[in-house]
Design a protein around this motif. Structure first.
Motif, PDB file in Angstrom:
ATOM      1  N   THR A 148      -5.023   3.174 -14.520  1.00  0.00           N
ATOM      2  CA  THR A 148      -4.939   3.042 -13.070  1.00  0.00           C
ATOM      3  C   THR A 148      -3.661   3.688 -12.553  1.00  0.00           C
ATOM      4  O   THR A 148      -3.663   4.349 -11.515  1.00  0.00           O
ATOM      5  CB  THR A 148      -4.972   1.563 -12.660  1.00  0.00           C
TER       6      THR A 148
ATOM      7  N   LEU B 186       0.293  11.540  -5.060  1.00  0.00           N
ATOM      8  CA  LEU B 186       0.769  12.905  -4.908  1.00  0.00           C
ATOM      9  C   LEU B 186       0.342  13.454  -3.555  1.00  0.00           C
ATOM     10  O   LEU B 186       1.137  14.033  -2.813  1.00  0.00           O
ATOM     11  CB  LEU B 186       0.208  13.768  -6.034  1.00  0.00           C
ATOM     12  N   LEU B 187      -0.923  13.225  -3.231  1.00  0.00           N
ATOM     13  CA  LEU B 187      -1.431  13.704  -1.952  1.00  0.00           C
ATOM     14  C   LEU B 187      -0.720  13.005  -0.806  1.00  0.00           C
ATOM     15  O   LEU B 187      -0.286  13.633   0.159  1.00  0.00           O
ATOM     16  CB  LEU B 187      -2.929  13.461  -1.848  1.00  0.00           C
TER      17      LEU B 187
ATOM     18  N   PHE C  60       2.178  11.726  -0.901  1.00  0.00           N
ATOM     19  CA  PHE C  60       3.554  12.182  -0.879  1.00  0.00           C
ATOM     20  C   PHE C  60       3.656  13.527  -0.168  1.00  0.00           C
ATOM     21  O   PHE C  60       4.551  13.745   0.644  1.00  0.00           O
ATOM     22  CB  PHE C  60       4.067  12.287  -2.315  1.00  0.00           C
TER      23      PHE C  60
ATOM     24  N   ILE D 231      -0.977   7.908  -9.518  1.00  0.00           N
ATOM     25  CA  ILE D 231      -0.040   9.019  -9.350  1.00  0.00           C
ATOM     26  C   ILE D 231      -0.741  10.186  -8.673  1.00  0.00           C
ATOM     27  O   ILE D 231      -0.227  10.783  -7.725  1.00  0.00           O
ATOM     28  CB  ILE D 231       0.539   9.454 -10.712  1.00  0.00           C
ATOM     29  N   ALA D 232      -1.957  10.488  -9.159  1.00  0.00           N
ATOM     30  CA  ALA D 232      -2.720  11.567  -8.531  1.00  0.00           C
ATOM     31  C   ALA D 232      -2.952  11.266  -7.061  1.00  0.00           C
ATOM     32  O   ALA D 232      -2.842  12.138  -6.199  1.00  0.00           O
ATOM     33  CB  ALA D 232      -4.050  11.760  -9.255  1.00  0.00           C
ATOM     34  N   LEU D 233      -3.251   9.997  -6.777  1.00  0.00           N
ATOM     35  CA  LEU D 233      -3.512   9.588  -5.402  1.00  0.00           C
ATOM     36  C   LEU D 233      -2.255   9.714  -4.548  1.00  0.00           C
ATOM     37  O   LEU D 233      -2.274  10.229  -3.436  1.00  0.00           O
ATOM     38  CB  LEU D 233      -3.990   8.135  -5.416  1.00  0.00           C
TER      39      LEU D 233
ATOM     40  N   GLY E  25      -2.108   6.244 -13.820  1.00  0.00           N
ATOM     41  CA  GLY E  25      -2.303   7.691 -13.795  1.00  0.00           C
ATOM     42  C   GLY E  25      -3.091   8.120 -12.577  1.00  0.00           C
ATOM     43  O   GLY E  25      -2.728   9.069 -11.880  1.00  0.00           O
ATOM     44  N   ALA E  26      -4.175   7.385 -12.309  1.00  0.00           N
ATOM     45  CA  ALA E  26      -4.999   7.727 -11.148  1.00  0.00           C
ATOM     46  C   ALA E  26      -4.204   7.551  -9.868  1.00  0.00           C
ATOM     47  O   ALA E  26      -4.318   8.340  -8.934  1.00  0.00           O
ATOM     48  CB  ALA E  26      -6.249   6.860 -11.122  1.00  0.00           C
TER      49      ALA E  26
END
Lengths: 321, 360
Positions: free
Chosen positions: A16, A25-26, A28, A21-23, A18-19
């Protein structure tokens, strides 16, 4: 009720994370763009979007080193109205050309191409969708411009009574029309491969049923394939539109950027937010950078809306497995 | 089907295909096309249509006119079919010609400046305008590979974790994560460049390969996580059930059963991502710029990359520099093709494996 062991919970937490962080990133990226462009929006407000002037007064040429130098009022004005309109115009031209071509290309590959070249075409199409846009730009300038200018001249000759085909100067290169054509060439592989994929998933039974009822190929395509693939084609077109709106280098090479509202698509003057960012970036002052980031934010929001519409269409219409 | 064996008759029976096009018909069709081609050529002389593209359009129009013409003899059904056939074929030709033309152009124009040194030398001692047997794009290739490597190192774990989250863990955020990651696929590349410029480049005070690589990572993440998700979806639930039945907990099943099954597929995810970003130009123009020499240190200032090299050479605008740009494009396209072929090979293996699993 599923019971997770402690190790399971740790595993789930890591995944979760990791997911997330991807989330984030956007998130951010958005927050950052908003923060950095706040200065510009505070100063120019909505004029930034509607105005049509971009003037950077530049840094103090003396670097503020000379004492007693008169500090002038900063006269910089930043606004990107024509660029937004230009982006939309070029993307619209590209989509008007690309969508019919993509539908035709996809239908051809799936239903008309001889079996012997089917696989070759599909692989080539996938590869074509991965051609870097820079190469499209090079090809556009060195190969396509001559052709595009000829067609533009023809359009202007015959149809100049329609306002959008009239020009002030008969110089058709680097015009929104020619750039839009190259952009269409860039978008076609993407939309074609999405549409083809959807068309290829048309249930064979339905097509056969259509033939069995005495329907022709036209009937099968019109009443089975097209309705079945409609949402996929729309989604593909939206993806292409997002790509066309955000395209930078190809447009940078193909279009003459002018800060003036212009709807004469054959005139050698147009606008595009993304390539303007690349163009102005090189010698930008600090204030200008903030304005460029604000332009990036506007572009980001526009493409985000387009893509969200696309992915919600896909999500709504993809049959759940 | 009959039980009476009549070998003689069986061997002499000719397979007949009444629907097959006869030779004379094929010749007739060929002749017709030839006539149309000549007519189209005449049209390019008489009308404002000119050159090859004008000829092609005239040819298509004549074809369409002919079909509509003879269609009056056909029934309504056949007429529509014939017209649709011509329309779709013409649209397809128009759709395919540009990118086929690009492949041909890149090969023809790029071939000129190829020599072994192109891949190992840099531009420190030669100007873009020098003879084509001096200087090269070795530094740009190295720079591109370094930045792509950085992007891969960052995105691969994140992408795979996202994929696992969407298929194995399926937490509360599944829908949101999928939606956002998909939307991220549409982040304009120049915006990614701006973002990394404003964060990494500004805070380090200099342009760098690291910033370029991270900008590529932002663009690569959606592709990788999307492909990873698709690949993980291919794993049959039987395998997971088998894992649980053997007493493995979710984490062991996921890590030791599911992931190894799709190792090849995850490599495909990475490679597709690489093919997607290796040609990105705009973000690199804002983050890593261009240099003339080899740079091995990703935080040591500006780094050349293939796209920015091509861009710079092309903007220089002389004959030799343009030739260099085309050769760079050829190398870039060859790299994309190379990654694509690997991805396809691995992808086929995944599909085979999944099918084999399903059959069992």
């Amino acid at each position: 009720m599923v019971v997770y062991s402690r190790a399971d919970r740790i595993f789930r937490r890591i995944v979760t994370g990791g997911a997330l962080i991807a989330l984030l990133l956007l998130g951010f990226i958005s927050v950052f763009l908003v923060m950095r462009s706040a200065e510009t929006f505070r100063q120019f407000g909505l004029d930034f979007i509607t105005g049509s002037e971009w003037f950077s007064a530049g840094e103090d040429p003396l670097g503020g080193a000379v004492e007693g130098a008169v500090v002038e009022v900063d006269e910089s004005v930043f606004s990107i109205g024509p660029m937004i309109v230009g982006s939309l115009v070029v993307a619209l031209i590209a989509m008007l050309i690309a969508v019919p071509l993509s539908i035709g290309g996809a239908l051809y590959i799936e239903f008309y191409a001889p079996r012997s070249i089917y696989r070759v075409l599909v692989s080539l199409l996938d590869l074509a969708a991965a051609i870097p846009s820079l190469i499209f730009g090079l090809w556009g300038i060195q190969v396509f411009t001559a052709i595009g200018v000829r067609w533009a001249t023809l359009l202007n000759d015959r149809l100049s009574f329609i306002p959008i085909f009239s020009v002030e100067f008969e110089n058709f290169g680097r015009s929104p029309f020619v750039a839009g054509c190259v952009l269409a060439a860039l978008v076609v592989p993407i939309t074609t491969s999405v549409s083809r994929e959807v068309y290829s998933r048309t249930p064979r039974d339905l097509i056969d049923t259509c033939f069995a009822l005495g329907g022709s190929k036209w009937g099968a395509i019109r009443s089975v394939v097209m309705p079945y693939g409609k949402s996929g084609v729309i989604a593909g077109a939206m993806l292409g539109l997002g790509r066309a709106l955000g395209e930078t280098v190809a447009i940078y090479l193909m279009l003459n950027l002018v800060f003036r509202y212009s709807f004469e698509i054959l005139d050698s003057a147009g606008g595009n937010v993304a390539s303007m960012i690349a163009l102005k970036f090189g010698e930008a002052t600090d204030k200008e950078i903030s304005a460029l980031i604000a332009s990036g934010l506007v572009l980001f929001i526009i493409t985000l809306i387009v893509n969200m519409i696309a992915s919600s269409i896909v999500a709504r219409t993809t049959p759940r497995a | 089907m009959s039980t009476v064996a009549n070998a003689g008759q069986l061997t002499t029976a000719e397979p007949r295909r009444p629907w097959a096009v006869s030779r004379s018909k094929r010749l007739l069709g060929f002749g017709r096309m030839l006539t149309f081609a000549i007519a189209a050529f005449v049209a390019t002389i008489l009308t404002p249509l000119a050159n090859f593209d004008g000829w092609a359009v005239a040819f298509l129009l004549i074809n369409l006119a002919w079909v509509i013409g003879i269609a009056s003899k056909l029934g309504a059904k056949e007429r529509r079919d014939a017209v649709l056939r011509v329309v779709i074929t013409s649209l397809a030709v128009l759709a395919f010609v540009p990118w086929l033309s690009i492949f041909v152009t890149v090969i023809l124009k790029g071939y000129r400046a190829v020599y072994p040194g192109y891949f190992i030398s840099d531009m420190r001692t030669s100007t873009p305008d020098d003879e084509l047997n001096i200087g090269g794009a070795g530094h740009a290739i190295v720079g591109s590979l370094i930045m792509v490597a950085i992007a891969t190192v960052v995105t691969l774990p994140l992408g795979i974790l996202t994929g696992i989250y969407l298929t194995e863990v399926r937490g509360r955020l599944t829908f949101l994560v999928r939606f956002i990651v998909q939307s991220m696929a549409g982040v304009p590349s120049v915006v990614a460049g701006l973002f990394l410029f404003a964060t990494v480049v500004r805070s380090m005070g200099k342009y760098s390969g690291l910033a370029g690589g991270l900008a590529l990572a932002v663009l690569m993440l959606p592709t990788v996580s999307r492909t990873a998700e698709e690949v993980l979806k291919l794993v049959p639930d039987d395998i997971r059930s088998a894992g649980y039945a053997l007493g493995a907990r979710q984490w062991r099943t996921a890590l030791l059963v599911v992931l190894p099954t799709v190792r090849a597929g995850l490599s495909t995810a990475a490679i597709l991502g690489i093919a997607r970003v290796i040609g990105e130009t705009a973000p690199l123009l804002l983050t890593s710029l261009n240099t003339n020499g080899f740079v091995w240190n990703p935080i040591g200032g500006t780094v050349a990359s293939l796209p920015t090299y091509i861009f710079a050479m092309f903007m220089y605008g002389t004959e030799y520099s343009t030739a260099r740009a085309w050769t760079g494009s050829l190398v870039l396209l060859a790299l994309v093709l190379f990654f694509f072929i690997i991805a396809r090979r691995l992808g086929n293996r995944v599909a085979l494996k999944a099918n084999a699993n399903r059959r069992k």
